[in-house]
Scaffold this motif. Structure first.
Motif, mmCIF file in Angstrom:
data_model
loop_
_atom_site.group_PDB
_atom_site.id
_atom_site.type_symbol
_atom_site.label_atom_id
_atom_site.label_comp_id
_atom_site.label_asym_id
_atom_site.label_seq_id
_atom_site.Cartn_x
_atom_site.Cartn_y
_atom_site.Cartn_z
ATOM 1 N N LEU A 83 -30.423 -37.497 43.213
ATOM 2 C CA LEU A 83 -29.840 -37.353 44.541
ATOM 3 C C LEU A 83 -30.561 -36.262 45.332
ATOM 4 O O LEU A 83 -30.853 -36.439 46.526
ATOM 5 N N LEU A 84 -30.856 -35.151 44.692
ATOM 6 C CA LEU A 84 -31.566 -34.057 45.374
ATOM 7 C C LEU A 84 -32.947 -34.508 45.835
ATOM 8 O O LEU A 84 -33.398 -34.129 46.928
ATOM 9 N N GLN A 85 -33.620 -35.303 45.029
ATOM 10 C CA GLN A 85 -34.941 -35.794 45.412
ATOM 11 C C GLN A 85 -34.852 -36.759 46.587
ATOM 12 O O GLN A 85 -35.634 -36.672 47.547
ATOM 13 N N GLU A 86 -33.888 -37.672 46.510
ATOM 14 C CA GLU A 86 -33.765 -38.682 47.567
ATOM 15 C C GLU A 86 -33.315 -38.078 48.893
ATOM 16 O O GLU A 86 -33.674 -38.582 49.957
ATOM 17 N N ARG A 87 -32.532 -37.020 48.840
ATOM 18 C CA ARG A 87 -31.986 -36.426 50.065
ATOM 19 C C ARG A 87 -32.563 -35.032 50.330
ATOM 20 O O ARG A 87 -31.935 -34.212 51.005
ATOM 21 N N ALA A 88 -33.753 -34.772 49.817
ATOM 22 C CA ALA A 88 -34.343 -33.427 49.936
ATOM 23 C C ALA A 88 -34.462 -32.994 51.381
ATOM 24 O O ALA A 88 -34.111 -31.849 51.735
ATOM 25 N N GLY A 89 -34.954 -33.877 52.244
ATOM 26 C CA GLY A 89 -35.113 -33.523 53.648
ATOM 27 C C GLY A 89 -33.787 -33.217 54.320
ATOM 28 O O GLY A 89 -33.669 -32.253 55.087
ATOM 29 N N ASP A 90 -32.771 -34.028 54.023
ATOM 30 C CA ASP A 90 -31.445 -33.802 54.611
ATOM 31 C C ASP A 90 -30.861 -32.470 54.155
ATOM 32 O O ASP A 90 -30.248 -31.743 54.948
ATOM 33 N N LEU A 91 -31.040 -32.134 52.891
ATOM 34 C CA LEU A 91 -30.509 -30.867 52.373
ATOM 35 C C LEU A 91 -31.232 -29.670 52.985
ATOM 36 O O LEU A 91 -30.616 -28.653 53.309
ATOM 37 N N GLU A 92 -32.530 -29.793 53.158
ATOM 38 C CA GLU A 92 -33.295 -28.701 53.765
ATOM 39 C C GLU A 92 -32.856 -28.466 55.206
ATOM 40 O O GLU A 92 -32.687 -27.319 55.639
ATOM 41 N N ARG A 93 -32.669 -29.559 55.950
ATOM 42 C CA ARG A 93 -32.202 -29.417 57.339
ATOM 43 C C ARG A 93 -30.804 -28.817 57.387
ATOM 44 O O ARG A 93 -30.500 -27.974 58.248
ATOM 45 N N LEU A 94 -29.950 -29.247 56.472
ATOM 46 C CA LEU A 94 -28.590 -28.725 56.434
ATOM 47 C C LEU A 94 -28.605 -27.240 56.100
ATOM 48 O O LEU A 94 -27.888 -26.442 56.731
ATOM 49 N N ALA A 95 -29.377 -26.850 55.109
ATOM 50 C CA ALA A 95 -29.461 -25.434 54.729
ATOM 51 C C ALA A 95 -29.932 -24.580 55.897
ATOM 52 O O ALA A 95 -29.403 -23.496 56.158
#
Length: 322
Positions: free
Chosen positions: A303-315
Motif C-alpha cells: 500500500l505504501l508503494q502504491e500510494r507513495a505520491g499521495d502520502l508524500e503530498r499529504l505529509a
C-alpha cells in the motif's frame, strides 16, 4: 487552514496496517501524529491507535510514536488473541463464552496506558462505543472529559470498552471519574469506519468550515460468503460471521458519503482514504499468527508503494498546516 481529522477503522489485528501507514506519515513529516491532526477518531483497534498516539509522556510530549504501536501489534497481538486449552474447552470453543479471555488484553492495556486518562490526552480524541444498558451509541471524548468528570475514563478502560468486540471479548464494565459505571462494547457495531462521526463532531464544534479528513482502513474483505454455503445457516453458524458482516457493511458507504461532502464543499481533495484489499492474508480480526502478521506487513508495504505520491503530498500538506 482546514480542520484536520484522522479516522482509523476497526479491524482487530489488522490494525497493523494503519499503524504502518502512520509510521510512514510520521517519518515523511518529521512530526508525531498528534501534531498533524486536530481530531483523532478511532474505532476498536483504531481507538487503540488513536489513544496510544495521543498519550502524553511526563514531559508533555507523546509517549508513543507510530513505530511503538507497530511493535505492539507484533509483540502483544499473539498474547491478546490467545487462550488456553482449558479456556477453549470451558467456553466450547467460544460458543458459550467470549472466544478469548480478556486478561491478555487488559494486561497489555494497563502496561501501555498506566493511569493516564482521557482528559490527559494530547489534543481531541473521540472513541465510539455502544452502551448496552441504555441501548445507544456512547462516544468517549477527550474534549468532554476535560470539562466533566462524568465522562473522564482511564485510557485502559476506554481502550478496553472500544475493543470489546461481541463474541471475541466480554463486554466492558468501566467507571468514569465520578464513579458512574457503564456497560460498553465495541463501537464497530455502528461505526467501524468512524469518518462521519469525526466530521459531525467537527460540525458540532463549529470547526467544519474547511475540513480535511484522512481515513485509514484495515483492509477490504474479499472472502465471499457463498449462497450455497450460507443459505441454511441458523443462529449458531451465523453468530461470528455476522459480526464481520456488521463491521464491514458500512465501510465503503461512509467513505462515499465523506467524498460527496467534500465535493459539495468545493474541496474534492478534502477527503482521502488509504486502504488495501485483503488478498493473500487472513481477514480474521484475531489471526495473530506469525505468518499472518508478516503477510499483513507485506500488504501494508505494498500500500505504501502504491500510494507513495499521495502520502508524500499529504505529509507535506499536514506539516505545512500544523
Amino acid at each position: 487552514m482546514p480542520y484536520r481529522i484522522l479516522s482509523i477503522d476497526g479491524g482487530g489485528i489488522r490494525g497493523l496496517i494503519p499503524a504502518i501507514v502512520l509510521r510512514e506519515l510520521e517519518g515523511l513529516s518529521g512530526r508525531r501524529t498528534h501534531e498533524l491532526f486536530d481530531l483523532v477518531v478511532g474505532t476498536s483497534t483504531g481507538a487503540l491507535l488513536g489513544l496510544g498516539l495521543t498519550t502524553p509522556d511526563p514531559e508533555g510530549g507523546a509517549r508513543y510514536a507510530a513505530d511503538d504501536l507497530v511493535s505492539l501489534y507484533r509483540d502483544s497481538g499473539p498474547y491478546i488473541f490467545s487462550r488456553s486449552l482449558t479456556y477453549r474447552a470451558r467456553s466450547v470453543n467460544g460458543l458459550t463464552n467470549a472466544k478469548y479471555p480478556a486478561s491478555g488484553l487488559e494486561r497489555t492495556l494497563e502496561r501501555y496506558f498506566g493511569d493516564a486518562r482521557l482528559a490527559d490526552l494530547l489534543g481531541d480524541v473521540l472513541v465510539p462505543a455502544y452502551e448496552t444498558e441504555l441501548r445507544e451509541p456512547f462516544l468517549l471524548r477527550s474534549r468532554r472529559a476535560r470539562s466533566s468528570a462524568s465522562y473522564d475514563f482511564a485510557l485502559r478502560d476506554a481502550a478496553r470498552a472500544a475493543t470489546a468486540a461481541p463474541t471475541f471479548f466480554q463486554a466492558a464494565r468501566v467507571s468514569a471519574a465520578d464513579g458512574r459505571r457503564w456497560s460498553l462494547i465495541d463501537g464497530g457495531v455502528f461505526a467501524n469506519n468512524p469518518t462521519m462521526v469525526g466530521i459531525v463532531e467537527a460540525i458540532a464544534a463549529d470547526d467544519a468550515d474547511d475540513v480535511l479528513s484522512v481515513s485509514l482502513g484495515t483492509g477490504d474483505l474479499t472472502r465471499p460468503l457463498r449462497y450455497e454455503r450460507i443459505r441454511s445457516w441458523g443462529l449458531l453458524r451465523w453468530a461470528r460471521p455476522l459480526i464481520d458482516v456488521v463491521f464491514d457493511a458500512g465501510m465503503s458507504t461512509v467513505d462515499f458519503q465523506a467524498q460527496q461532502l467534500a465535493r459539495a464543499a468545493g474541496r474534492p481533495e478534502g477527503h482521502v482514504r488509504f486502504d488495501v484489499r485483503l488478498s493473500g492474508v487472513s481477514d480474521d480480526i484475531d489471526d495473530a499468527g506469525a505468518a499472518n502478521l508478516r503477510a499483513l506487513e507485506e500488504l501494508a508495504d505494498r500500500l505504501l508503494q502504491e500510494r507513495a505520491g499521495d502520502l508524500e503530498r499529504l505529509a507535506e500538506l499536514l506539516d505545512r498546516q500544523g
